[in-house]
Write a protein that holds these residues in place. Sequence first.
Motif, PDB file in Angstrom:
ATOM      1  N   UNK A   1       0.870  -1.144   0.233  1.00  0.00           N
ATOM      2  CA  UNK A   1      -0.101  -0.232  -0.254  1.00  0.00           C
ATOM      3  C   UNK A   1       0.942   1.429   0.060  1.00  0.00           C
ATOM      4  N   UNK A   2       0.211   2.449  -1.004  1.00  0.00           N
ATOM      5  CA  UNK A   2       0.773   3.688  -0.754  1.00  0.00           C
ATOM      6  C   UNK A   2       0.158   4.543  -0.922  1.00  0.00           C
ATOM      7  N   UNK A   3       0.476   5.645  -0.001  1.00  0.00           N
ATOM      8  CA  UNK A   3      -0.709   7.109  -0.266  1.00  0.00           C
ATOM      9  C   UNK A   3      -0.248   8.312   0.204  1.00  0.00           C
ATOM     10  N   UNK A   4      -0.983   8.856   0.608  1.00  0.00           N
ATOM     11  CA  UNK A   4      -0.357  10.872   0.834  1.00  0.00           C
ATOM     12  C   UNK A   4      -1.279  10.977   2.150  1.00  0.00           C
ATOM     13  N   UNK A   5      -0.327  11.478   2.730  1.00  0.00           N
ATOM     14  CA  UNK A   5      -0.689  11.914   4.281  1.00  0.00           C
ATOM     15  C   UNK A   5      -0.171  13.671   4.468  1.00  0.00           C
ATOM     16  N   UNK A   6      -0.897  13.801   5.414  1.00  0.00           N
ATOM     17  CA  UNK A   6      -0.643  16.044   5.360  1.00  0.00           C
ATOM     18  C   UNK A   6      -0.796  16.404   6.579  1.00  0.00           C
ATOM     19  N   UNK A   7      -0.271  17.032   7.532  1.00  0.00           N
ATOM     20  CA  UNK A   7      -1.224  16.925   9.010  1.00  0.00           C
ATOM     21  C   UNK A   7      -2.480  17.979   8.746  1.00  0.00           C
ATOM     22  N   UNK A   8      -2.725  17.167  10.418  1.00  0.00           N
ATOM     23  CA  UNK A   8      -3.892  17.584  10.562  1.00  0.00           C
ATOM     24  C   UNK A   8      -3.888  17.897  12.658  1.00  0.00           C
ATOM     25  N   UNK A   9      -5.149  18.745  12.529  1.00  0.00           N
ATOM     26  CA  UNK A   9      -5.672  19.004  14.050  1.00  0.00           C
ATOM     27  C   UNK A   9      -5.602  18.044  15.252  1.00  0.00           C
ATOM     28  N   UNK A  10      -5.115  18.211  15.870  1.00  0.00           N
ATOM     29  CA  UNK A  10      -4.834  17.172  16.780  1.00  0.00           C
ATOM     30  C   UNK A  10      -4.752  15.377  16.665  1.00  0.00           C
ATOM     31  N   UNK A  11      -3.523  15.470  14.774  1.00  0.00           N
ATOM     32  CA  UNK A  11      -3.700  14.113  14.697  1.00  0.00           C
ATOM     33  C   UNK A  11      -1.586  14.949  14.343  1.00  0.00           C
ATOM     34  N   UNK A  12      -1.035  13.974  14.264  1.00  0.00           N
ATOM     35  CA  UNK A  12      -0.179  13.793  13.861  1.00  0.00           C
ATOM     36  C   UNK A  12      -0.433  13.845  12.387  1.00  0.00           C
TER      37      UNK A  12
END
Length: 122
Positions: A33-44
């Motif tokens: 699995x591959x994916x894209x993430x970004x910072x979010x309030x309350x989460x890393x």
Amino acid sequence: QVQLVESGGGLVQPGGSLRLSCAASGNFFGVYAMGWYRPAPGKQRELVASVTTDGSTNYVDFVKGRFTISRDNAKNTVYLQMNSLKPEDTAVYYCNADIRETYSSSRRSSYWGQGTQVTVSS
């Protein structure tokens, strides 16, 4: 040593498009699995989009219809086509991949790229 190298970020006006790329390099047996993430309030970090080896995709609601994730298994590369960009899409986007390092072990490890900045502003 496994590395994820990202490219494609930058500055774009609202309504514009960008295409992010992330390539896995080094010595490993397989990329899953591959994916894209970004910072979010309350989460890393929060998931933006993900894709499995057979091409099944998953998107967070706020990008559905605007972003498209895809991959080239032969190149161990994942892409994120970002259309109709909004100022609230501004963030550092991180690539993630589940990688099996060796044939002799089924263990997989999660790897992260260094992040690429996307800025949407007029």
